[in-house]
Scaffold this active site. Structure first.
Site, PDB file in Angstrom:
ATOM      1  N   HIS A  97      -6.263   3.602   6.110  1.00  0.00           N
ATOM      2  CA  HIS A  97      -4.936   2.985   6.348  1.00  0.00           C
ATOM      3  C   HIS A  97      -5.125   1.464   6.262  1.00  0.00           C
ATOM      4  CE1 HIS A  97      -0.934   2.509   7.712  1.00  0.00           C
ATOM      5  NE2 HIS A  97      -1.023   2.921   8.964  1.00  0.00           N
ATOM      6  N   HIS A 137      -2.430   6.434  -2.977  1.00  0.00           N
ATOM      7  CA  HIS A 137      -1.507   6.336  -1.845  1.00  0.00           C
ATOM      8  C   HIS A 137      -0.883   7.693  -1.617  1.00  0.00           C
ATOM      9  CE1 HIS A 137       1.753   4.900   0.696  1.00  0.00           C
ATOM     10  NE2 HIS A 137       1.009   3.817   0.884  1.00  0.00           N
ATOM     11  N   ASP A 177      -3.379  -2.922  -0.693  1.00  0.00           N
ATOM     12  CA  ASP A 177      -4.638  -3.494  -0.213  1.00  0.00           C
ATOM     13  C   ASP A 177      -5.562  -3.970  -1.317  1.00  0.00           C
ATOM     14  OD1 ASP A 177      -4.145  -3.135   2.502  1.00  0.00           O
ATOM     15  OD2 ASP A 177      -4.572  -0.998   2.301  1.00  0.00           O
TER      16      ASP A 177
END
Ligand code: ACO
Length: 433
Positions: free
Chosen positions: A268, A309, A367
């Site tokens: 996460h 994802h 990210d």
């Protein structure tokens, strides 16, 4: 399973009994089948990881993973990143509408008013070992806030809820900066409320009492956009954790602390730190092939960090904004030829042309580029997830407020029991082995 002609419900036949399950339409996106009638019929659904389960009604954030769309209260993330600020976006998430100039002034003023933390929290920080991870300190310090505001954490009271939300948004940068200062052995820096939200955070992180501190407005802007891009993402693991914790009636500080714990994991919020480490480990473009091969090897647990994802099976729109922001920041710093950015772009291109990633619809996520930006802003890697937590606090408090303002039940998933059936207790002297 059969569908009614008007598609307002579906019918399921279980042990010869017909069960009608209403279908609800969302304003945008998938419909959902309400399954409460299954419980009455003595059967549950099984959905580990909540792949196909909506846990609540929400009007805050919409994600269409197939199309790569993300909106906050209907506004596309790209527009907000270009035209809004993090605090204005916090207001939008919390109140549902963009503020008027007066409303924004009042909101910003209220956040400014609450930036200071109780001086006794300094003693709390002093108890941590010097090498404590900033996420560990942040998680406990946010939980500890409940000890200071016990009398105003009545979650059934709308005013208390709003006050706790303001305190959380205002104080989390202060606590985050304290975590960093503690980890490097420098004195804590008090907030300077003449500064905007992102500038104040950077000031608390990077200034020292012995030197004057100059902040490049481009750096402050990049930090503000980064916080905004992380502000919410519907029912992700940490937000669902916050909601689940709050469903028992726990106070908002404890719930957000639980959310921070969930965010910490490398699947996460911890992925930005892991993605940058991976890019640095790759070091040279000639090693990319080796890393791609490892990511594809089913016997190797390695994954391309910052890729893939649960929801996005297309480009993560935040990753696109992040990639542009990354290029702007590096250009402003005169490092547009950054080897890290070059490696990231080459890795992205190679992965997106590879059958393994194409077949599984794996694209760069938020990210992938954020670590390069944060590094360029001078932020050490173990602060990356802390900064994600500062941004996401906006979403956590908005979801808390949404949930607590409506009818809700304690969150209590069921299970498929796979243990022993009932058996008799065996006294110690009769047990074997
Ligand atoms: N690299 C290589 N293979 C991957 C990756 C990756 N980054 N992500 C998924 N896969 C593969 C899986 O091995 C699996 O392959 P298989 O079908 O052959 O078994 C397939 O793609 C599906 O993966 P799942 O793990 O089932 O997908 P899930 O939706 O459960 O996981 C997750 C999503 C956790 C984000 C995953 O893609 C991942 O671990 N990515 C790397 C970590 C990361 O970047 N996390 C940040 C997410 S964004 C955020 O939280 C803000």
């Amino acid at each position: 399973m059969s569908r009614s002609p008007n598609q307002q419900s579906v019918h399921l036949s279980v042990d010869g009994k017909d069960i009608e399950l209403p279908v609800r339409r969302s304003t945008q996106g998938q419909r959902v089948i309400e399954i409460e009638n299954l419980r009455k019929a003595g059967i549950f659904t099984y959905d580990p990881g909540f792949i196909a389960t909506a846990s609540c009604d929400s009007s805050i954030t919409f994600v269409d993973g197939e199309q790569g769309i993300l909106t906050y209260r209907g506004y596309p993330i790209e527009q907000l990143a270009s035209h809004s600020s993090h605090l204005e976006t916090c207001y939008l998430l919390f109140h549902g509408e963009l503020p008027s100039a007066t409303q924004l002034d009042e909101f910003t003023g209220s956040i400014r008013h609450h930036t200071l933390v109780h001086e006794h929290l300094v003693n709390f920080f002093r108890g941590f070992h010097a090498d404590a991870h900033p996420m560990a300190m942040l998680c406990s310090a946010v939980g500890a806030l409940s000890a200071f505001y016990h009398k105003t954490t009545d979650i059934t009271d709308a005013e208390d809820r709003e006050l706790s939300a303001m305190r959380l948004i205002a104080k989390i940068p202060t606590l985050a900066a304290m975590s960093y200062k503690h980890s490097i052995g420098q004195p804590y820096v008090y907030p300077d409320n003449s500064k905007d939200y992102a500038s104040n955070f950077l000031y608390m992180m990077f200034s020292t009492p012995c030197e004057s501190y100059h902040l490049d407005p481009a750096v402050a802007h990049a930090m503000d956009v980064l916080l905004l891009l992380h502000a919410d993402h519907e029912q992700n693991a940490s937000t669902s954790t916050v909601r689940l914790a709050a469903s028992s009636g726990a106070n908002p500080f404890a719930c957000v602390s639980a959310g921070i714990a969930s965010l910490w994991g490398p699947a996460h919020g911890g992925a930005n730190e892991a993605a940058l480490r991976m890019l640095m480990e790759i070091g040279d473009d000639k090693h990319i092939g080796k890393f791609i091969a490892r990511a594809k090897d089913p016997d190797d647990p390695f994954r391309l960090m910052g890729f893939g994802h649960r929801i996005y099976k297309n480009h993560d729109p935040r990753a696109r904004v992040m990639q542009q922001l990354c290029a702007q920041v590096l250009e402003a710093q005169g490092s547009s030829n950054s080897p890290l950015l070059r490696t990231a772009r080459t890795l992205e291109r190679i992965a997106l042309e590879d059958d393994y990633f194409i077949k599984r619809k794996l694209y760069p996520n938020v990210d992938f580029y954020s670590g390069i930006i944060l590094q360029a802003l001078g932020v050490p890697t173990d602060m990356f997830t802390v900064i994600f937590a500062i941004g996401r606090t906006a979403g956590w408090v908005a979801h808390l407020n949404e949930m607590l303002g409506t009818d809700y039940r304690i969150g209590r998933p069921r299970q498929l029991y796979t243990g022993f059936t009932e058996r008799d207790f065996v006294p110690l002297e009769r047990r074997e082995g």
